[in-house]
Design a protein around this motif. Sequence first.
Motif, PDB file in Angstrom:
ATOM      1  N   LEU A 186      15.042   3.066  -5.058  1.00 59.87           N
ATOM      2  CA  LEU A 186      13.729   3.679  -5.153  1.00 59.87           C
ATOM      3  C   LEU A 186      13.477   3.923  -2.724  1.00 59.87           C
ATOM      4  N   VAL A 187      13.449   2.723  -3.285  1.00 63.95           N
ATOM      5  CA  VAL A 187      13.224   2.285  -1.286  1.00 63.95           C
ATOM      6  C   VAL A 187      13.799   2.978  -1.178  1.00 63.95           C
ATOM      7  N   ASP A 188      15.193   2.646  -1.279  1.00 64.74           N
ATOM      8  CA  ASP A 188      16.615   3.226  -0.466  1.00 64.74           C
ATOM      9  C   ASP A 188      16.816   4.787  -0.354  1.00 64.74           C
ATOM     10  N   ALA A 189      16.152   5.286  -1.416  1.00 60.81           N
ATOM     11  CA  ALA A 189      16.575   6.927  -1.273  1.00 60.81           C
ATOM     12  C   ALA A 189      14.799   7.079  -0.425  1.00 60.81           C
ATOM     13  N   GLY A 190      13.681   6.360   0.067  1.00 65.77           N
ATOM     14  CA  GLY A 190      13.482   7.200   0.786  1.00 65.77           C
ATOM     15  C   GLY A 190      12.130   6.769   0.414  1.00 65.77           C
ATOM     16  N   HIS A 191      11.294   5.635  -0.680  1.00 57.10           N
ATOM     17  CA  HIS A 191      10.516   6.151  -1.413  1.00 57.10           C
ATOM     18  C   HIS A 191       9.707   5.427  -0.903  1.00 57.10           C
ATOM     19  N   THR A 192       8.066   4.961  -1.555  1.00 55.69           N
ATOM     20  CA  THR A 192       7.286   4.036  -1.239  1.00 55.69           C
ATOM     21  C   THR A 192       6.738   3.293  -2.576  1.00 55.69           C
ATOM     22  N   VAL A 193       6.958   2.343  -2.585  1.00 53.33           N
ATOM     23  CA  VAL A 193       6.724   1.575  -4.125  1.00 53.33           C
ATOM     24  C   VAL A 193       5.630   0.991  -4.492  1.00 53.33           C
ATOM     25  N   TYR A 194       4.875   1.145  -5.135  1.00 54.56           N
ATOM     26  CA  TYR A 194       3.601   0.615  -5.556  1.00 54.56           C
ATOM     27  C   TYR A 194       3.124  -0.998  -6.558  1.00 54.56           C
ATOM     28  N   VAL A 195       3.810  -2.061  -6.184  1.00 52.52           N
ATOM     29  CA  VAL A 195       4.434  -2.926  -7.612  1.00 52.52           C
ATOM     30  C   VAL A 195       3.052  -3.928  -8.144  1.00 52.52           C
ATOM     31  N   GLU A 196       1.922  -3.726  -8.853  1.00 51.34           N
ATOM     32  CA  GLU A 196       0.182  -4.570  -8.649  1.00 51.34           C
ATOM     33  C   GLU A 196       1.234  -5.626  -8.957  1.00 51.34           C
TER      34      GLU A 196
ATOM     35  N   GLY B 299       4.089   4.361  -8.541  1.00 50.54           N
ATOM     36  CA  GLY B 299       3.795   3.080  -8.801  1.00 50.54           C
ATOM     37  C   GLY B 299       3.566   2.281  -9.937  1.00 50.54           C
ATOM     38  N   ILE B 300       4.154   1.142 -10.205  1.00 45.27           N
ATOM     39  CA  ILE B 300       4.746   0.583 -11.721  1.00 45.27           C
ATOM     40  C   ILE B 300       3.003  -0.806 -11.423  1.00 45.27           C
ATOM     41  N   PRO B 301       2.259  -0.398 -12.453  1.00 44.45           N
ATOM     42  CA  PRO B 301       1.286  -0.820 -12.575  1.00 44.45           C
ATOM     43  C   PRO B 301       1.396  -2.549 -13.540  1.00 44.45           C
ATOM     44  N   LYS B 302       0.928  -3.682 -13.224  1.00 42.23           N
ATOM     45  CA  LYS B 302       0.992  -4.228 -14.849  1.00 42.23           C
ATOM     46  C   LYS B 302       0.967  -4.198 -16.315  1.00 42.23           C
ATOM     47  N   GLU B 303       0.837  -4.025 -17.519  1.00 46.63           N
ATOM     48  CA  GLU B 303       0.929  -3.016 -18.373  1.00 46.63           C
ATOM     49  C   GLU B 303      -0.635  -3.885 -19.016  1.00 46.63           C
ATOM     50  N   VAL B 304      -1.572  -3.928 -19.509  1.00 47.59           N
ATOM     51  CA  VAL B 304      -1.571  -4.467 -20.523  1.00 47.59           C
ATOM     52  C   VAL B 304      -2.027  -4.708 -21.406  1.00 47.59           C
ATOM     53  N   LYS B 305      -1.584  -3.627 -22.361  1.00 47.98           N
ATOM     54  CA  LYS B 305      -1.550  -3.383 -23.960  1.00 47.98           C
ATOM     55  C   LYS B 305      -0.756  -4.745 -24.367  1.00 47.98           C
TER      56      LYS B 305
ATOM     57  N   ILE C 104       9.343  -7.714  -3.783  1.00 48.83           N
ATOM     58  CA  ILE C 104       9.137  -7.763  -2.165  1.00 48.83           C
ATOM     59  C   ILE C 104      10.096  -8.363  -1.308  1.00 48.83           C
ATOM     60  N   ASP C 105      11.480  -9.084  -1.887  1.00 48.19           N
ATOM     61  CA  ASP C 105      12.396  -8.276  -1.251  1.00 48.19           C
ATOM     62  C   ASP C 105      13.416  -7.073  -1.338  1.00 48.19           C
ATOM     63  N   ALA C 106      12.412  -6.301  -2.812  1.00 45.77           N
ATOM     64  CA  ALA C 106      13.849  -5.013  -2.886  1.00 45.77           C
ATOM     65  C   ALA C 106      13.026  -4.406  -2.123  1.00 45.77           C
ATOM     66  N   GLY C 107      12.011  -4.498  -1.611  1.00 47.40           N
ATOM     67  CA  GLY C 107      11.759  -3.353  -0.590  1.00 47.40           C
ATOM     68  C   GLY C 107       9.888  -2.975  -0.957  1.00 47.40           C
ATOM     69  N   ALA C 108       9.585  -3.240  -2.007  1.00 49.66           N
ATOM     70  CA  ALA C 108       8.221  -2.735  -2.391  1.00 49.66           C
ATOM     71  C   ALA C 108       6.988  -2.750  -2.309  1.00 49.66           C
ATOM     72  N   THR C 109       5.989  -2.813  -2.098  1.00 45.74           N
ATOM     73  CA  THR C 109       4.660  -2.946  -1.547  1.00 45.74           C
ATOM     74  C   THR C 109       4.249  -3.906  -2.636  1.00 45.74           C
ATOM     75  N   VAL C 110       3.800  -4.724  -2.759  1.00 49.42           N
ATOM     76  CA  VAL C 110       3.043  -5.367  -4.522  1.00 49.42           C
ATOM     77  C   VAL C 110       1.286  -5.460  -3.503  1.00 49.42           C
ATOM     78  N   VAL C 111       1.047  -4.545  -4.365  1.00 46.90           N
ATOM     79  CA  VAL C 111      -0.580  -4.224  -4.174  1.00 46.90           C
ATOM     80  C   VAL C 111      -1.423  -5.014  -5.640  1.00 46.90           C
ATOM     81  N   ASN C 112      -2.543  -5.605  -5.051  1.00 42.06           N
ATOM     82  CA  ASN C 112      -3.861  -6.041  -5.888  1.00 42.06           C
ATOM     83  C   ASN C 112      -4.492  -6.263  -6.949  1.00 42.06           C
ATOM     84  N   SER C 113      -4.480  -4.115  -6.766  1.00 40.64           N
ATOM     85  CA  SER C 113      -4.689  -3.901  -8.074  1.00 40.64           C
ATOM     86  C   SER C 113      -4.669  -2.823  -9.311  1.00 40.64           C
ATOM     87  N   ALA C 114      -4.917  -2.767 -10.112  1.00 39.18           N
ATOM     88  CA  ALA C 114      -4.015  -1.452 -10.537  1.00 39.18           C
ATOM     89  C   ALA C 114      -4.946  -0.146 -10.744  1.00 39.18           C
ATOM     90  N   THR C 115      -6.016   0.062  -9.639  1.00 37.73           N
ATOM     91  CA  THR C 115      -6.375   1.284  -9.208  1.00 37.73           C
ATOM     92  C   THR C 115      -5.437   1.826  -7.593  1.00 37.73           C
TER      93      THR C 115
END
Length: 363
Positions: A26-36, A4-10, A51-62
């Motif tokens: 990471l995606v090429d190595a078979g991992h699933t990456v969630y980017v907020e 997971g890669i969250p958006k920084e909140v500081k 998204i072009d890099a293969g990430a799944t963009v998610v809507n929330s920090a959770t």
Amino acid sequence: MKVGIPKEVKNNENRVGLTPSGVNALVDAGHTVYVETNAGIGSQFTDADYIDAGATVVNSATEAWDVDLLVKVKEPQASEYPFLREGLNLFTYLHLAAEPKLAKVLVDSKVNGIAYETVQLADRSLPLLTPMSEIAGRMSTQIGAQYLQSFYGGKGILLGGVPGVQKGKVTIVGGGVSGTEAAKIAIGLRADVTILDLSPTRLKELSEMFGSGVQTLMSTKANIAESVKNSDLVIGAVLIPGAATPKLVTEEMIKSMQPGGVVIDIAIDQGGMFETTDRITTHDDATYVKHGVIHYAVANIPGAVPRTSTMALSNVTLPYVMALANKGFEKACNDNEALAKGVNTAQGHVTYKAVADALGYDF
Ligand code: PYR
């Protein structure tokens, strides 16, 4: 593995844990990456780039935190504490010696907390801190030069002077990575530069590196006092890995400076090295004045140049992120001593001695 890669909140923290290109590896190595969503926007990386890099963009920090390995930049802020849970591997800057509350939450929640700043190679270098120290060091001089302008409350001094007029004097306490980079920029501006360090070997190296461009001085209390007193800009650049920084510049020394002088405490994220930097400031309220001297104590200086900083950080963290994702926490740390040194909390314990000593935990 789920990463997971969250958006920084500081406050004003516009860096992001990985660039799209790091995510793609990471995606090429078979991992699933969630980017907020919008996590990279402050560093000029759009959701579409991820998204072009293969990430799944998610809507929330959770959703971004609901992973096995969480990669971010800054230590979790209070609003992120509810995401800390057993089984989570957290890879980020932690600076726990200055963050007792966070240390307790990490211990109580049994998070494996791997701190970028204590990953250490056999030659004692700190590969995941170095690029940010370089950036903070270089920026400290340019920030100091800015606050010396009278518009910002400073003495109205141009660090380089002009022909026929004295240069400004810069004192840098600590000749490690950030102190050296601060010196390079100060010399580039043609200031009168003094660097103090405890190590004769390092002083010799600095002297050879900069020649007549700097005055090197042994870091004794008397030398610090004399140099600070005569300085327009003082940069605190001492680092003891993981530990609270000693307060080498005392309140008396600050009182001896002329009004409108500036001090920049690069060590503030480890507790600070000026007796008078008793609080952390933020990019949107960066300074306060004490004894007539402008104090700058922002803990995430590189966050002000997020595009450069994100790329520099992602370059160095990626091999370790890959190892953690490919092998899992235990095997990655068993196979790599440098990474193992980054582990500050695991299974409900503080596992880094300097942090345990600073915060009073058993080690
Ligand atoms: C930072 O770059 O913000 C660190 O904490 C080193």
